[in-house]
Design an enzyme around this catalytic site. Sequence first.
Site, PDB file in Angstrom:
ATOM      1  CB  CYS A  41       2.107  -3.649  16.334  1.00 22.03           C
ATOM      2  SG  CYS A  41       3.865  -3.248  16.336  1.00 22.03           S
ATOM      3  CB  CYS A  79       5.120  -5.744   9.356  1.00 21.37           C
ATOM      4  SG  CYS A  79       6.278  -5.145  10.613  1.00 21.37           S
ATOM      5  CB  CYS A 135       2.299   7.297   3.458  1.00 16.14           C
ATOM      6  SG  CYS A 135       2.527   6.023   4.706  1.00 16.14           S
ATOM      7  CB  CYS A 164      -0.258   0.793   7.463  1.00 12.88           C
ATOM      8  SG  CYS A 164       0.209   0.052   9.019  1.00 12.88           S
ATOM      9  CB  CYS A 174      -0.301  -2.760  13.168  1.00 15.40           C
ATOM     10  SG  CYS A 174       0.295  -2.511  11.500  1.00 15.40           S
ATOM     11  CD  GLU A 178      -2.787  -1.053   2.443  1.00 16.30           C
ATOM     12  OE1 GLU A 178      -3.548  -2.012   2.603  1.00 16.30           O
ATOM     13  OE2 GLU A 178      -2.691  -0.115   3.243  1.00 16.30           O
TER      14      GLU A 178
HETATM   15  N1  SAH Z   1       6.815  -0.133  11.199  1.00 20.95           N
HETATM   16  C1  SAH Z   1       7.010   1.242  11.394  1.00 20.95           C
HETATM   17  C2  SAH Z   1       6.431   2.105  10.299  1.00 20.95           C
HETATM   18  C3  SAH Z   1       5.116   1.683   9.711  1.00 20.95           C
HETATM   19  S1  SAH Z   1       3.720   1.781  10.779  1.00 20.95           S
HETATM   20  C4  SAH Z   1       6.464   1.675  12.742  1.00 20.95           C
HETATM   21  O1  SAH Z   1       5.798   0.884  13.374  1.00 20.95           O
HETATM   22  O2  SAH Z   1       6.767   2.787  13.135  1.00 20.95           O
HETATM   23  C5  SAH Z   1       3.365   3.514  10.709  1.00 20.95           C
HETATM   24  C6  SAH Z   1       2.669   4.073  11.931  1.00 20.95           C
HETATM   25  O3  SAH Z   1       1.283   3.664  11.959  1.00 20.95           O
HETATM   26  C7  SAH Z   1       3.283   3.615  13.241  1.00 20.95           C
HETATM   27  O4  SAH Z   1       3.438   4.701  14.128  1.00 20.95           O
HETATM   28  C8  SAH Z   1       2.244   2.637  13.732  1.00 20.95           C
HETATM   29  O5  SAH Z   1       2.347   2.456  15.104  1.00 20.95           O
HETATM   30  C9  SAH Z   1       0.963   3.297  13.277  1.00 20.95           C
HETATM   31  N2  SAH Z   1      -0.242   2.460  13.293  1.00 20.95           N
HETATM   32  C10 SAH Z   1      -0.393   1.181  12.901  1.00 20.95           C
HETATM   33  N3  SAH Z   1      -1.659   0.761  13.095  1.00 20.95           N
HETATM   34  C11 SAH Z   1      -2.331   1.828  13.615  1.00 20.95           C
HETATM   35  C12 SAH Z   1      -3.679   2.045  14.033  1.00 20.95           C
HETATM   36  N4  SAH Z   1      -4.585   1.075  13.951  1.00 20.95           N
HETATM   37  N5  SAH Z   1      -4.011   3.263  14.515  1.00 20.95           N
HETATM   38  C13 SAH Z   1      -3.102   4.251  14.600  1.00 20.95           C
HETATM   39  N6  SAH Z   1      -1.818   4.124  14.216  1.00 20.95           N
HETATM   40  C14 SAH Z   1      -1.435   2.910  13.738  1.00 20.95           C
HETATM   41 FE1  SF4 Z   2       4.983  -3.540  11.691  1.00 24.60          FE
HETATM   42 FE2  SF4 Z   2       2.593  -2.408  11.931  1.00 24.60          FE
HETATM   43 FE3  SF4 Z   2       4.127  -2.722  14.083  1.00 24.60          FE
HETATM   44 FE4  SF4 Z   2       4.826  -0.887  12.220  1.00 24.60          FE
HETATM   45  S1  SF4 Z   2       2.998  -0.869  13.511  1.00 24.60           S
HETATM   46  S2  SF4 Z   2       6.159  -2.414  13.231  1.00 24.60           S
HETATM   47  S3  SF4 Z   2       4.100  -1.957  10.363  1.00 24.60           S
HETATM   48  S4  SF4 Z   2       3.254  -4.388  12.826  1.00 24.60           S
END
Ligand code: SAH
Ligand code: SF4
Length: 350
Positions: free
Chosen positions: A120, A116, A109, A337, A123, A96
């Site tokens: 998390c 990944c 972006c 994302c 995410c 994406e």
């Molecule tokens: N992996 C890297 C970059 C990609 S994620 C990281 O984790 O920083 C980009 C951002 O989106 C990160 O700050 C992540 O914590 C946030 N993110 C992911 N899922 C989210 C959600 N459901 N609501 C808000 N922020 C989210």
């Molecule tokens: Fe990976 Fe999503 Fe965690 Fe960023 S927020 S490190 S993309 S699992």
Amino acid sequence: MERSHRLRDIRSLSEQEIADLVKELGQPAFRAKQICEWLFAKQAGSFDEMTNIPKKLREQLAEHFTFATPTEAAKQVSHDGSRKYLLEFSDGTSVETVGMPSRGKLSVCVSTQAGCAMGCAFCATGMGGLKRSLTAREIVDQVIHVARDFDERVTSVVFMGQGEPFVNMDATIEALRMLNDPNGMAIGARHLTVSTCGVIPGIKRFAELPEQFTLAISLHSAIQSTRNKLMPGVKKYTLPRLHEAIQAYVEKTGRRPTYEFAMIDGVNDTNPEMEALIDFCQGTLCHVNLIPLNDTPNALLKPSPMKKVETLQKRLQMHGVEATIRNSRGSDIDAACGQLQQRLSAQQKA
Ligand code: SAH
Ligand code: SF4
């Protein structure tokens, strides 16, 4: 199609290799300069665009080379003007990318990995695991795709799409340099931001780069047990070590890192959580981005009420910590994302 898979992407050639190639084809040297201009300054996506190159030479090039640019598998357009793309590479892997226009500027972006491995809890990307890391070319091609779709110059890029940039560090640095290259896209280093979930060796290496790229760290909690639950992939990079690595970065670069803090109802918006965050930030150079949680694959996680987000912002500011509330753009187009991809694969399965 079969054939183009076997052909080499002409954009992977160096300027010297292009000069040699032009010579080999019996063409005058200035053609090499013209071709390089099309490839690197104008980001051409096909030989047909090279209008000042004789047709015969273009045909010769097309016999041996291709443009391995990604194809658009899906696109969503938001009411606020942002566009989200699902871009597919030649091996069928897709990621994406989002383009966000605002007052004459265009921000992109990009994803650094397909999927990944960090897992998390909030995410959508983390849910599906890692498919593979992207190459620098594939990261840059996302930016070029958006620039061409908007027909505008890209003014900033955030590495905040799918994937963890600091576990794909070499490609991330190479992509940053390609985007920054004055003979290429010429995007200022300060307008290139990388977001990490806190991979310490990556932060250390980032601090050593001579360019002034911008660093963002996804913090989401300054209490270890909460952070371990939310971000299991970075458990081993504990908060004290993370704090130390970030302070070393600040000392080395003099640059202000951003902390991303997605506020989750009853999880990281309690009084002890707020106090721990203030403690983590107070007296250091940083900027906190408070983000109301976007829809997530985990139904148990809900965004904090706006009042709590505002309270945390005020409390941080009272302690001298810069904090802003970031409203997510394109909330009507599966903004977070991984969501577009998730929806499409759900549709395909249905
Ligand atoms: N992996 C890297 C970059 C990609 S994620 C990281 O984790 O920083 C980009 C951002 O989106 C990160 O700050 C992540 O914590 C946030 N993110 C992911 N899922 C989210 C959600 N459901 N609501 C808000 N922020 C989210
Ligand atoms: Fe990976 Fe999503 Fe965690 Fe960023 S927020 S490190 S993309 S699992």
